[in-house]
Write a protein that holds these residues in place. Structure first.
Motif, mmCIF file in Angstrom:
data_model
loop_
_atom_site.group_PDB
_atom_site.id
_atom_site.type_symbol
_atom_site.label_atom_id
_atom_site.label_comp_id
_atom_site.label_asym_id
_atom_site.label_seq_id
_atom_site.Cartn_x
_atom_site.Cartn_y
_atom_site.Cartn_z
ATOM 1 N N LEU A 63 20.243 13.093 3.017
ATOM 2 C CA LEU A 63 19.824 13.689 1.752
ATOM 3 C C LEU A 63 18.338 13.460 1.536
ATOM 4 O O LEU A 63 17.788 12.456 1.977
ATOM 5 N N THR A 64 17.694 14.388 0.843
ATOM 6 C CA THR A 64 16.324 14.154 0.424
ATOM 7 C C THR A 64 16.331 13.141 -0.716
ATOM 8 O O THR A 64 17.384 12.830 -1.297
ATOM 9 N N ALA A 65 15.150 12.637 -1.057
ATOM 10 C CA ALA A 65 15.055 11.659 -2.147
ATOM 11 C C ALA A 65 15.607 12.231 -3.446
ATOM 12 O O ALA A 65 16.345 11.569 -4.178
ATOM 13 N N LEU A 88 7.711 10.845 -9.056
ATOM 14 C CA LEU A 88 8.454 10.918 -7.797
ATOM 15 C C LEU A 88 8.357 9.611 -7.024
ATOM 16 O O LEU A 88 9.351 9.107 -6.489
ATOM 17 N N MET A 89 7.161 9.051 -6.964
ATOM 18 C CA MET A 89 6.959 7.817 -6.228
ATOM 19 C C MET A 89 7.720 6.660 -6.858
ATOM 20 O O MET A 89 8.336 5.838 -6.158
ATOM 21 N N ARG A 90 7.661 6.582 -8.169
ATOM 22 C CA ARG A 90 8.323 5.478 -8.862
ATOM 23 C C ARG A 90 9.816 5.481 -8.570
ATOM 24 O O ARG A 90 10.399 4.449 -8.236
ATOM 25 N N ARG A 91 10.427 6.639 -8.655
ATOM 26 C CA ARG A 91 11.866 6.717 -8.439
ATOM 27 C C ARG A 91 12.218 6.519 -6.974
ATOM 28 O O ARG A 91 13.239 5.912 -6.641
ATOM 29 N N PHE A 92 11.365 6.985 -6.076
ATOM 30 C CA PHE A 92 11.641 6.831 -4.649
ATOM 31 C C PHE A 92 11.522 5.377 -4.203
ATOM 32 O O PHE A 92 12.350 4.874 -3.450
ATOM 33 N N LEU A 93 10.488 4.684 -4.692
ATOM 34 C CA LEU A 93 10.222 3.330 -4.232
ATOM 35 C C LEU A 93 11.159 2.291 -4.831
ATOM 36 O O LEU A 93 11.488 1.296 -4.189
ATOM 37 N N VAL A 94 11.576 2.518 -6.069
ATOM 38 C CA VAL A 94 12.382 1.488 -6.721
ATOM 39 C C VAL A 94 13.849 1.862 -6.825
ATOM 40 O O VAL A 94 14.647 1.079 -7.313
ATOM 41 N N GLU A 141 0.841 -1.196 0.000
ATOM 42 C CA GLU A 141 0.000 0.000 0.000
ATOM 43 C C GLU A 141 0.877 1.248 0.000
ATOM 44 O O GLU A 141 1.769 1.405 0.833
ATOM 45 N N VAL A 142 0.623 2.124 -0.949
ATOM 46 C CA VAL A 142 1.358 3.383 -1.037
ATOM 47 C C VAL A 142 0.482 4.482 -0.456
ATOM 48 O O VAL A 142 -0.641 4.708 -0.912
#
Length: 234
Positions: free
Chosen positions: A158-160, A116-122, A2-3
């Protein structure tokens, strides 16, 4: 998995619009009507993304961003008005990963969130599959699995987006990239190309990893062209 996304905006119509469209993308969404509520929710729950209005009652978006960033490196997308150019830059300096101007296209917001989510999660999973989990340079270590960075043996937060920018540059040492190339590859965004966003993140990153940000050893400026990463690989 769940995101979960936190949407913080004092305008009910905007919260409802964002929530409706994000839930269509199968995200779980919580809403906050002011800054204090946003911080309380973030402290109590685990979120993967925050959409944050700059101007909110009880606590403005800048302070909320600062407090969230002190607890987490989750992506933060800031909502700003057209005449708030200075605030946009300050917001990026406070730790926001991206911003979008009101009035906005809801489809653009959703696309930004997904990117943003795609790059952060994977982030790091591709490198793991290829057998590389860490990039080590003299004085700098980038862990692609744990999403962490050490400078001279000391942990650096660092931030994402800062991590993505450093990772992208460090993965191709010596290669010169224009601001447009960095924006397209790191922000993965086809809607705008924003020199200010890139410059602000480069400046923030240098303050965190360089012994002397005014004379950087790792992220160097190639005048008239862009930036490159220089480091001695171990």
């Amino acid at each position: 998995m769940e995101v979960r996304v936190l949407v913080a905006d004092d305008e009910l119509e905007i919260r409802e619009l964002l929530t409706a469209y994000l839930r269509r993308e199968m995200y779980s969404v919580d809403e906050a009507a002011d800054g204090e509520e946003a911080v309380r929710l973030f402290e109590r729950n685990r979120y993967h993304m925050v959409i944050l209005d700059l101007m909110m009652p009880r606590m403005d978006g800048m302070e909320v961003c600062r407090r969230i960033r002190s607890m987490s490196n989750v992506p933060i997308l800031m909502l700003t008005a057209k005449d708030q150019e200075l605030e946009k830059i300050v917001g990026l300096n406070m730790g926001a990963d991206d911003y979008i101007t009101k009035p906005f296209s809801i489809h653009e917001v959703v696309a930004r969130v997904k990117a943003l989510m795609r790059r952060f999660l994977v982030l790091g999973s591709e490198e793991s599959r290829q057998g590389e989990s860490r990039m080590n340079y003299k004085g700098l270590s980038i862990d692609l699995k744990s999403y962490t960075v050490q400078v001279s043996g000391e942990d650096v937060s660092l931030t994402a987006k800062e991590f993505e920018l450093l990772k992208f540059l460090a993965s191709q040492p010596g290669q010169v990239f224009t601001k447009t190339q960095l924006f397209r590859n790191v922000w993965n965004d086809s809607f705008i190309e924003d020199d200010n966003t890139v410059m602000v993140h480069i400046r923030k990153l240098r303050k965190k990893i360089e012994a002397d940000p005014s004379n950087p050893a790792f992220i160097q400026t190639v005048w008239g062209i862009g930036y490159k990463f220089s480091g001695e690989r171990l």
